[in-house]
Motif scaffolding. Structure first.
Motif, PDB file in Angstrom:
ATOM      1  N   GLN A 173      -2.116 -16.147   6.042  1.00 43.24           N
ATOM      2  CA  GLN A 173      -2.970 -15.901   4.877  1.00 43.24           C
ATOM      3  C   GLN A 173      -3.356 -14.429   4.821  1.00 43.24           C
ATOM      4  N   SER A 174      -3.569 -13.841   6.005  1.00 40.18           N
ATOM      5  CA  SER A 174      -3.869 -12.410   6.059  1.00 40.18           C
ATOM      6  C   SER A 174      -3.206 -11.810   7.282  1.00 40.18           C
ATOM      7  N   LEU A 175      -2.960 -10.503   7.203  1.00 42.75           N
ATOM      8  CA  LEU A 175      -2.188  -9.820   8.243  1.00 42.75           C
ATOM      9  C   LEU A 175      -2.702  -8.390   8.354  1.00 42.75           C
ATOM     10  N   ILE A 176      -2.986  -7.984   9.572  1.00 42.46           N
ATOM     11  CA  ILE A 176      -3.425  -6.612   9.818  1.00 42.46           C
ATOM     12  C   ILE A 176      -2.399  -5.952  10.717  1.00 42.46           C
ATOM     13  N   VAL A 177      -1.911  -4.795  10.292  1.00 43.70           N
ATOM     14  CA  VAL A 177      -0.834  -4.111  11.008  1.00 43.70           C
ATOM     15  C   VAL A 177      -1.197  -2.634  11.138  1.00 43.70           C
ATOM     16  N   GLN A 178      -0.802  -2.053  12.255  1.00 47.84           N
ATOM     17  CA  GLN A 178      -0.974  -0.598  12.423  1.00 47.84           C
ATOM     18  C   GLN A 178       0.106   0.131  11.640  1.00 47.84           C
ATOM     19  N   LYS A 179      -0.245   1.304  11.203  1.00 46.01           N
ATOM     20  CA  LYS A 179       0.750   2.158  10.527  1.00 46.01           C
ATOM     21  C   LYS A 179       1.967   2.336  11.432  1.00 46.01           C
ATOM     22  N   GLY A 180       3.140   2.174  10.824  1.00 51.14           N
ATOM     23  CA  GLY A 180       4.371   2.306  11.582  1.00 51.14           C
ATOM     24  C   GLY A 180       4.883   0.994  12.156  1.00 51.14           C
ATOM     25  N   GLY A 181       4.057  -0.033  12.133  1.00 48.46           N
ATOM     26  CA  GLY A 181       4.453  -1.329  12.666  1.00 48.46           C
ATOM     27  C   GLY A 181       5.276  -2.139  11.679  1.00 48.46           C
ATOM     28  N   ILE A 182       5.688  -3.323  12.128  1.00 49.53           N
ATOM     29  CA  ILE A 182       6.472  -4.223  11.271  1.00 49.53           C
ATOM     30  C   ILE A 182       5.565  -5.350  10.767  1.00 49.53           C
ATOM     31  N   HIS A 204      10.191  -8.787   5.675  1.00 50.20           N
ATOM     32  CA  HIS A 204       9.905  -7.856   6.751  1.00 50.20           C
ATOM     33  C   HIS A 204       9.665  -6.479   6.138  1.00 50.20           C
ATOM     34  N   ILE A 205       8.546  -5.883   6.499  1.00 51.70           N
ATOM     35  CA  ILE A 205       8.260  -4.521   6.048  1.00 51.70           C
ATOM     36  C   ILE A 205       8.302  -3.623   7.283  1.00 51.70           C
ATOM     37  N   MET A 206       9.320  -2.797   7.333  1.00 59.93           N
ATOM     38  CA  MET A 206       9.476  -1.878   8.460  1.00 59.93           C
ATOM     39  C   MET A 206       8.610  -0.637   8.226  1.00 59.93           C
ATOM     40  N   ASP A 207       8.204  -0.012   9.349  1.00 57.47           N
ATOM     41  CA  ASP A 207       7.418   1.239   9.257  1.00 57.47           C
ATOM     42  C   ASP A 207       6.297   1.079   8.212  1.00 57.47           C
ATOM     43  N   SER A 208       5.485   0.056   8.391  1.00 56.00           N
ATOM     44  CA  SER A 208       4.432  -0.248   7.413  1.00 56.00           C
ATOM     45  C   SER A 208       3.502   0.951   7.215  1.00 56.00           C
ATOM     46  N   GLN A 209       3.137   1.164   5.961  1.00 60.61           N
ATOM     47  CA  GLN A 209       2.290   2.294   5.579  1.00 60.61           C
ATOM     48  C   GLN A 209       0.987   1.798   4.931  1.00 60.61           C
ATOM     49  N   PRO A 210      -0.072   2.600   4.992  1.00 61.72           N
ATOM     50  CA  PRO A 210      -1.317   2.188   4.330  1.00 61.72           C
ATOM     51  C   PRO A 210      -1.130   1.851   2.854  1.00 61.72           C
ATOM     52  N   GLY A 211      -0.208   2.530   2.202  1.00 59.24           N
ATOM     53  CA  GLY A 211       0.096   2.255   0.797  1.00 59.24           C
ATOM     54  C   GLY A 211       0.740   0.907   0.568  1.00 59.24           C
ATOM     55  N   ILE A 213       7.542 -20.630  -8.849  1.00 64.22           N
ATOM     56  CA  ILE A 213       6.557 -21.382  -8.068  1.00 64.22           C
ATOM     57  C   ILE A 213       6.140 -20.472  -6.919  1.00 64.22           C
ATOM     58  N   PHE A 214       4.882 -20.062  -6.947  1.00 60.49           N
ATOM     59  CA  PHE A 214       4.423 -19.068  -5.990  1.00 60.49           C
ATOM     60  C   PHE A 214       3.870 -19.700  -4.722  1.00 60.49           C
ATOM     61  N   GLY A 215       4.012 -18.971  -3.612  1.00 62.99           N
ATOM     62  CA  GLY A 215       3.302 -19.295  -2.394  1.00 62.99           C
ATOM     63  C   GLY A 215       1.846 -18.887  -2.561  1.00 62.99           C
ATOM     64  N   THR A 216       1.068 -19.138  -1.514  1.00 67.32           N
ATOM     65  CA  THR A 216      -0.379 -18.940  -1.595  1.00 67.32           C
ATOM     66  C   THR A 216      -0.824 -17.499  -1.380  1.00 67.32           C
ATOM     67  N   GLY A 217       0.108 -16.622  -1.039  1.00 68.25           N
ATOM     68  CA  GLY A 217      -0.235 -15.207  -0.900  1.00 68.25           C
ATOM     69  C   GLY A 217      -0.626 -14.808   0.512  1.00 68.25           C
ATOM     70  N   THR A 218      -0.306 -13.568   0.855  1.00 61.33           N
ATOM     71  CA  THR A 218      -0.691 -12.982   2.146  1.00 61.33           C
ATOM     72  C   THR A 218      -1.308 -11.621   1.876  1.00 61.33           C
ATOM     73  N   ARG A 219      -2.528 -11.459   2.349  1.00 61.55           N
ATOM     74  CA  ARG A 219      -3.190 -10.163   2.188  1.00 61.55           C
ATOM     75  C   ARG A 219      -2.836  -9.290   3.380  1.00 61.55           C
ATOM     76  N   LEU A 220      -2.100  -8.216   3.121  1.00 63.53           N
ATOM     77  CA  LEU A 220      -1.667  -7.289   4.165  1.00 63.53           C
ATOM     78  C   LEU A 220      -2.556  -6.052   4.156  1.00 63.53           C
ATOM     79  N   GLN A 221      -3.067  -5.713   5.313  1.00 65.16           N
ATOM     80  CA  GLN A 221      -3.822  -4.462   5.475  1.00 65.16           C
ATOM     81  C   GLN A 221      -3.128  -3.648   6.546  1.00 65.16           C
ATOM     82  N   VAL A 222      -2.781  -2.409   6.197  1.00 64.40           N
ATOM     83  CA  VAL A 222      -2.140  -1.505   7.138  1.00 64.40           C
ATOM     84  C   VAL A 222      -3.119  -0.381   7.443  1.00 64.40           C
ATOM     85  N   PHE A 223      -3.466  -0.264   8.714  1.00 64.75           N
ATOM     86  CA  PHE A 223      -4.454   0.737   9.117  1.00 64.75           C
ATOM     87  C   PHE A 223      -3.765   1.945   9.735  1.00 64.75           C
ATOM     88  N   PRO A 224      -4.286   3.157   9.419  1.00 66.95           N
ATOM     89  CA  PRO A 224      -3.673   4.388   9.938  1.00 66.95           C
ATOM     90  C   PRO A 224      -3.759   4.479  11.457  1.00 66.95           C
TER      91      PRO A 224
END
Lengths: 114, 112
Positions: free
Chosen positions: B9-18, B76-83, B101-112
Motif C-alpha cells: 500500500q505504501s513504500l519508502i525507498v532511499q534515493k538510488g534504491g530500487i 521496478h523503478i531503478m535508481d529511484s529519485q525523489p521526483g 480495472i485499477f489496483g488499489t494504488g501504492t504510495r511511493l516516497q523516495v527520500f534523498p
C-alpha cells in the motif's frame, strides 16, 4: 494547450442538491470516460462514451447522468447529491477507445457533499 | 475475477534504491496491463504498459516484469529519485473492451 480540462476544480455543496461537472478534450479523441476516485484513492470507471454513444455504464446510480453534446465534451450531472458522492472525479479520453490506447486524464474535480 | 490486487500500500525507498510494486489478477483473459503514475492534485498518467505475450518491458528506469503463469506483474523503478514520489496504480483490461480495472494504488516516497 491543456489536453483534458475539467471545471470546476473544486465543488462544495449540500446534500440533496444537483450539480454538474464539465469536461473537454482538445486531443481529437473520440472516446471519453468518467472515473471516481474515493478517499482511499481507489479509482473506478463509471462511464465511457464513444462518439457521443454510451459504451460502458458501470452500475452507477441513476442519479448520475453523463451527457455528451459532441465528441470533445462529456459532462457529468449528479442529482440529489449524497454524502457518499464525495470524491474526486476524473474525466479521461483516448483515441478510438481501443485496447492499448493510452487514456489521458484531466486534473480532476474534488466534490465535497456536506 | 475482475479484481486486480496491488501491494504494498505504501513504500519508502532511499534515493538510488530500487522500488518494486506488485500486482496480481484472477482473470486470465485480461490482455493489457498498464501502470499509471499520479502526483498529488493531478490526474493519473500512463507510465508504461505491457501485453501478456512478453515477459518484460523496459523504458528508461522503469521495467514491467510479467509472469503469465502466476498471473502476476510488477513495476521496478531503478535508481529511484525523489521526483518519483507519487502514487502508482497497476491496471488490467478485460478482453474486447478498453475498460481499465485499477489496483488499489501504492504510495511511493523516495527520500534523498
Amino acid at each position: 494547450d491543456t489536453a483534458v480540462s475539467q471545471t470546476p476544480k473544486y465543488l462544495v455543496t449540500q446534500m440533496g442538491n444537483d450539480k454538474s461537472i464539465k469536461c473537454e478534450q482538445n486531443l481529437g479523441h473520440d472516446t471519453m470516460y468518467w472515473y471516481k476516485q474515493d478517499s482511499k484513492k481507489f479509482l473506478k470507471i463509471m462511464f465511457s462514451y464513444n462518439n457521443k454513444e454510451l459504451i460502458i455504464n458501470e452500475t452507477v446510480p441513476n442519479r448520475f447522468s453523463p451527457k455528451s453534446p459532441d465528441k470533445a465534451h462529456l459532462n457529468l450531472h449528479i442529482n440529489s447529491l449524497e454524502l457518499g458522492d464525495s470524491a474526486v472525479y476524473f474525466c479521461a479520453s483516448s483515441l478510438q477507445g481501443l485496447i492499448g490506447n493510452e487514456q489521458f486524464f484531466g486534473p480532476g474535480t474534488r466534490l465535497t457533499v456536506l | 475475477q475482475q479484481q486486480v490486487k496491488q501491494s504494498p500500500q505504501s513504500l519508502i525507498v532511499q534515493k538510488g534504491g530500487i522500488s518494486i510494486i506488485n500486482c496480481a489478477y484472477e482473470n486470465t483473459a485480461f490482455d493489457y496491463f498498464p501502470w499509471y503514475q499520479q502526483f498529488p492534485g493531478k490526474g493519473p498518467a500512463l507510465l508504461i504498459a505491457i501485453r501478456p505475450d512478453v515477459s518484460e518491458k523496459k523504458e528508461g528506469r522503469f521495467t514491467i516484469s510479467f509472469n503469465k503463469s502466476a498471473k502476476q506483474f510488477s513495476l521496478h523503478i531503478m535508481d529511484s529519485q525523489p521526483g518519483d514520489s507519487a502514487t502508482y496504480f497497476c491496471a488490467a483490461t478485460p478482453p474486447g473492451t478498453d475498460k481499465l480495472i485499477f489496483g488499489t494504488g501504492t504510495r511511493l516516497q523516495v527520500f534523498p
